[in-house]
Design a protein around this motif. Sequence first.
Motif, PDB file in Angstrom:
ATOM      1  N   GLY A   1     -83.247  84.282  92.013  1.00 47.40           N
ATOM      2  CA  GLY A   1     -84.171  83.372  92.685  1.00 47.40           C
ATOM      3  C   GLY A   1     -83.543  82.829  93.941  1.00 47.40           C
ATOM      4  O   GLY A   1     -82.314  82.857  94.086  1.00 47.40           O
ATOM      5  N   PRO A   2     -84.362  82.359  94.872  1.00 50.52           N
ATOM      6  CA  PRO A   2     -83.832  81.901  96.165  1.00 50.52           C
ATOM      7  C   PRO A   2     -83.008  80.620  96.077  1.00 50.52           C
ATOM      8  O   PRO A   2     -82.436  80.198  97.077  1.00 50.52           O
ATOM      9  CB  PRO A   2     -85.099  81.686  97.017  1.00 50.52           C
TER      10      PRO A   2
ATOM     11  N   ARG B   1     -80.362  80.531  94.318  1.00 47.56           N
ATOM     12  CA  ARG B   1     -78.980  81.019  94.216  1.00 47.56           C
ATOM     13  C   ARG B   1     -78.807  82.195  95.166  1.00 47.56           C
ATOM     14  O   ARG B   1     -79.406  83.244  94.974  1.00 47.56           O
ATOM     15  CB  ARG B   1     -78.689  81.468  92.782  1.00 47.56           C
TER      16      ARG B   1
ATOM     17  N   TYR C   1     -84.836  87.906 107.428  1.00 45.83           N
ATOM     18  CA  TYR C   1     -85.571  88.475 106.298  1.00 45.83           C
ATOM     19  C   TYR C   1     -85.919  87.425 105.232  1.00 45.83           C
ATOM     20  O   TYR C   1     -87.070  87.317 104.806  1.00 45.83           O
ATOM     21  CB  TYR C   1     -84.743  89.592 105.662  1.00 45.83           C
ATOM     22  N   GLY C   2     -84.916  86.626 104.856  1.00 51.32           N
ATOM     23  CA  GLY C   2     -85.137  85.625 103.811  1.00 51.32           C
ATOM     24  C   GLY C   2     -86.137  84.562 104.223  1.00 51.32           C
ATOM     25  O   GLY C   2     -87.129  84.327 103.518  1.00 51.32           O
TER      26      GLY C   2
ATOM     27  N   GLN D   1     -89.599  85.899 104.307  1.00 54.64           N
ATOM     28  CA  GLN D   1     -90.096  86.091 102.942  1.00 54.64           C
ATOM     29  C   GLN D   1     -90.552  84.759 102.346  1.00 54.64           C
ATOM     30  O   GLN D   1     -91.507  84.703 101.584  1.00 54.64           O
ATOM     31  CB  GLN D   1     -88.983  86.708 102.099  1.00 54.64           C
ATOM     32  N   GLN D   2     -89.867  83.707 102.740  1.00 55.14           N
ATOM     33  CA  GLN D   2     -90.221  82.394 102.220  1.00 55.14           C
ATOM     34  C   GLN D   2     -91.400  81.765 102.963  1.00 55.14           C
ATOM     35  O   GLN D   2     -91.766  80.626 102.724  1.00 55.14           O
ATOM     36  CB  GLN D   2     -89.025  81.451 102.339  1.00 55.14           C
TER      37      GLN D   2
ATOM     38  N   ARG E   1     -77.149  85.794 106.530  1.00 53.87           N
ATOM     39  CA  ARG E   1     -78.413  86.188 105.918  1.00 53.87           C
ATOM     40  C   ARG E   1     -78.698  85.343 104.674  1.00 53.87           C
ATOM     41  O   ARG E   1     -79.831  84.973 104.418  1.00 53.87           O
ATOM     42  CB  ARG E   1     -78.362  87.674 105.531  1.00 53.87           C
TER      43      ARG E   1
ATOM     44  N   TYR F   1     -81.777  81.350 104.060  1.00 58.06           N
ATOM     45  CA  TYR F   1     -82.876  80.878 103.219  1.00 58.06           C
ATOM     46  C   TYR F   1     -82.506  79.675 102.364  1.00 58.06           C
ATOM     47  O   TYR F   1     -83.176  79.359 101.382  1.00 58.06           O
ATOM     48  CB  TYR F   1     -83.509  82.023 102.405  1.00 58.06           C
TER      49      TYR F   1
END
Lengths: 261, 281
Positions: free
Chosen positions: B97-98, B100, B121-122, B125-126, B169, B173
């Motif tokens: 999960g984001p 961690r 990217y992260g 995505q969020q 990276r 996020y």
Amino acid sequence: MISSTTMAKRAAPALACIGLLAVWQVASLVLKSDSFPTAIEAIRAIPDILGDRESLINILASLRRMAIGFSIAVLVSMPLGLLMGRSRAVAAFFNPLLMVIYPVPKAALMPIIMLWLGVGDITKTLVIFLGVSLPVIYHSFEGAKAVEEKMLWSGAAMGLSPLQRLVRIVLPAALPEILTGCRTGLVLALITMITSEMIARQSGAGNILFNALDMGQYDTVYAMIIIVGAMGICLDAVFERVRARLVRWSEPQFDLPLSFS
Amino acid sequence: MKVVPSRLSEWVRPVTLQQPACAIIEIERVSQVFQTSARKDHLALSDISLTIDEGAFVSILGPSGCGKSTLLYIVGGFVNPSSGAAKMKGQAITGPGPDRGPVFQEFALFPWKTVLGNVMYGPRQQGVRTNEAEAQSRALIEMVGLKGYENFYPKELSGGMKQRVALARTLAYHPEVLLMDEPFGALDAHTRTRLQNDLLNIWERDRKTVLFVTHSVDEAVFLSDKVVMMSKSPGRIRQVIDIDLPRPRRRNELLLDPRYQKYVVDIERMFDESDEAGSPS
Ligand SMILES: Nc1ncnc2c1ncn2[C@@H]1O[C@H](COP(=O)(O)OP(=O)(O)OP(=O)(O)O)[C@@H](O)[C@H]1O
Ligand SMILES: [Mg+2]
């Protein structure tokens, strides 16, 4: 400035073609056989074929079948191969089936398919589809299998669902391998296209070729071979350009031995 | 030679906020068994219990093959333990999960994305808007010292640069916990020191919880609040050592600090002992 090596590289395919034609010309002059026209005679017959409306329609119909068969095959086989590469269950289900189909020459299935579906477009497109599918499935499968697990984990940590991971990580990561499969598929599409038209003689480039053979018009036969060969070379060159563009990011690969671009 | 800086560190020693320590990650009696190809079961982790407080910098130190990465993967939710459980904020960890964010030993960058694309990217995505994600990512890339390399593809970067992209990276996020697996292992000494300092700066600024795997003793002591020493075959926790050194830590001051030196020497000695104890009989 173009260096002499790149110039030699670019000129090499053309030189090879000219060399081949020259050998052909000499061989046919020496052999003096009716069924072996000289290269110049064959080349002279090309404008007649391409100028003939009916021949042109036939050739375009062939290309259309090939394009449709190839496209559907890629659209079906690529996702299947990727799924097989990422899911053991999917691979276990399809592998035996593919292992049975793999060694069978697809053209050998034509008589059966013709019995069911006739000698029309559907049969021929289906054979092209079968011919293209296997290399695309195989390479997509290998590509998907080789995707680094930590890359997928990184995606999962960012919140990508399994389907998103397949489309947004496995697909691009496997793209170089997938495109290698597509390139093989393209050549196979051309081969199965001609073969199918040779078995179901009704229309198409293969039909022109074999009709000419029946009627003893050997210069037309050889001209058609040149036309089909040139089509193959052009398609492959265009595809290779596109491929190289799409995977610029990947590790430099050695050129495939069959590269005309 | 001036020895003043080591004294100075006493002066700039910050008031440590003594908030009640609150566990963010609990590892409870975790064991991990792997099936090896020889059809023998291999006990990679044996009965690991560990609690990590929110905002703490915890290093896991141990010889190669003692299960450090495996433990990190279990906390990340990438691997399910054979027995026991890991919890994040009281909730059992069932998957990634984001909250961690892993930084893997192998970098695992997306090779088809540029440096900027990887870092963005992260956040994308969020659901962060493209402009915003790009601005944040550019700032992060600058922070890890890669300004000017935004449009490079991973294949065009050196190992150390890839490592920095991987760090950026993950930071992009905003995970609550950073899971770092020997992130500086492949770097030259100079870059390594720089990145250690950078990481400490980032950490001191936003106090993320960090679980940091390393096999370098001085790196562990330099960075951590707590060093978890593991031993091999089977992987166990040998000892947990609190590192009571002032922060913010400056490398040049710390190297001269006898307390730092003692930690390093003590832990190194324990390492040697565990090597003798852990050698195959
Ligand atoms: N997928 C796996 N299958 C079988 N055995 C595994 C697997 N992953 C790890 N192991 C085994 O578990 C043990 C611990 O591996 P791990 O990668 O966690 O070690 P490590 O402490 O991170 O080592 P290093 O410092 O070299 O990275 C090793 O003995 C390894 O052989
Ligand atoms: Mg490891």
